[in-house]
Scaffold this active site. Structure first.
Site, short mmCIF file in Angstrom:
data_model
loop_
_atom_site.label_atom_id
_atom_site.label_comp_id
_atom_site.label_asym_id
_atom_site.label_seq_id
_atom_site.Cartn_x
_atom_site.Cartn_y
_atom_site.Cartn_z
N CYS A 55 70.81 14.62 5.71
CA CYS A 55 71.69 14.10 4.80
C CYS A 55 72.73 13.73 5.90
O CYS A 55 72.92 13.07 6.74
CB CYS A 55 72.48 14.22 3.35
N SER A 56 74.16 14.40 5.65
CA SER A 56 75.19 14.41 6.29
C SER A 56 76.39 15.24 6.35
O SER A 56 77.06 15.34 6.69
CB SER A 56 76.08 12.86 5.40
N CYS A 57 75.56 16.42 6.56
CA CYS A 57 76.69 17.61 6.94
C CYS A 57 77.31 17.99 7.94
O CYS A 57 76.87 17.48 9.04
CB CYS A 57 75.61 19.12 6.50
#
Lengths: 93, 217
Positions: free
Chosen positions: B123-125
């Site tokens: 995702c976009s951690c």
């Protein structure tokens, strides 16, 4: 007492259950080496649905890029590391 | 000179069927609409107030990579702090007034024979509590898919060339750990203050797709 120790070889389960799984598909079935143990964390597979459940140990596991990609173009020393929940790891021996 | 350059050009040779695009003209995706609907329902049911949502957005927008630059500069200048940062990121950045809320900050240091780069393939951690919102390329499918597959080619596209005798370590943020790259301190910075050092530490160098600025640039 943790199940795996730093330096130990581990294999990621080659399993494809449905649901919110945070073990990347590109690492499933691959063998790597434990870098370190981070402690216990909420299990995202259950927490994603707002459900309670036991916390799970998380390890930083190091994979050689050449073991992940047969045509990897870089040096053999390059590694990819990911944080893997304990129940996704199995011993290789 | 062509006719188009005439000052009294009357524009009538162009047909403008549409008004020019406005910044807030956009078609929302399914999940954006879902997000808006959820927010409106939470407000309608009194779970959160519109002001709380606004405050949180304002707070998020107030966090900038400059926070991380201060952390790295202190790690460069203070070996004891560097050790504390590597041992327990959350506790070390709290010394500077920065607080990780729900995640564990893990600092990874570049060395002469090792370069680190961070991604979240799922995702976009990103260490948002320290660095703020990630750049849009960090969230792109291209970066996420390619940096674990051909990291050296991706870094080269950022203008960063890693020698073959330097090991590349790509950190995929798949759980609750958030990674901060501590770049190597540039040569020629021995006399610089922490504030001067911090100015060299760019956002991208803390993600690992670039190196810090050189002094005098």
């Amino acid at each position: 007492m943790t199940r795996f120790s730093p330096g130990e070889q581990v294999r990621v389960r080659d399993d494809y259950p449905p649901g919110h799984i945070r073990t990347p598909v590109y690492l499933r079935g691959k063998t790597g080496e434990v870098d370190r143990y981070f402690g216990e964390f909420a299990n995202a597979e259950i927490a994603a649905y707002g459900l309670p459940g036991p916390r799970k140990g998380v390890y930083k596991v190091r994979f050689r890029a050449i073991d992940l990609w047969s045509d990897y173009a870089g040096p053999a020393r390059d590694v990819i590391e990911a944080d893997i929940y304990e129940h996704w790891l199995e011993k290789t021996a | 000179m062509t006719d188009h350059d005439h000052h009294d050009h009357d524009h009538h040779d162009h047909e403008h069927a549409h008004a020019p695009p406005q910044p807030d003209d956009k078609v929302h995706s399914y999940y954006q609409i879902l997000g808006i609907a959820l927010k409106e329902l939470l407000i309608e049911k009194g779970v959160v107030s519109a002001d709380e949502v606004r405050r949180q957005i304002e707070h998020r927008d107030s966090i900038t990579p400059a926070n991380g630059s201060l952390v790295v500069a202190k790690a460069w200048a203070d070996p004891a702090f560097r050790q504390r940062l590597l041992a327990d990121g959350n506790a070390a950045v709290a010394e500077l007034g920065f607080h990780m809320t729900t995640t564990k900050l893990v600092a990874v240091e570049n060395k002469p024979d090792e370069h680190n780069v961070v991604v979240c393939t799922l995702c976009s951690c990103y260490p948002r509590d320290l660095l703020g919102l990630p750049p849009s390329w960090y969230k792109s499918r291209a970066y996420r898919a390619r940096v674990v597959r051909e990291p050296r080619a991706v870094l080269a596209e950022f203008g960063t060339h890693i020698a073959d005798d330097v090991a590349l370590r790509v950190h995929d943020s798949t759980a609750d750990m958030r990674f901060l790259v501590v770049p190597m301190r540039p040569a020629g910075t021995e006399a610089m203050s922490e504030a001067e050092l911090a100015a060299l530490v760019t956002r991208d160098s803390m993600i690992g797709v670039s190196l810090p600025d050189q002094p005098g640039h």
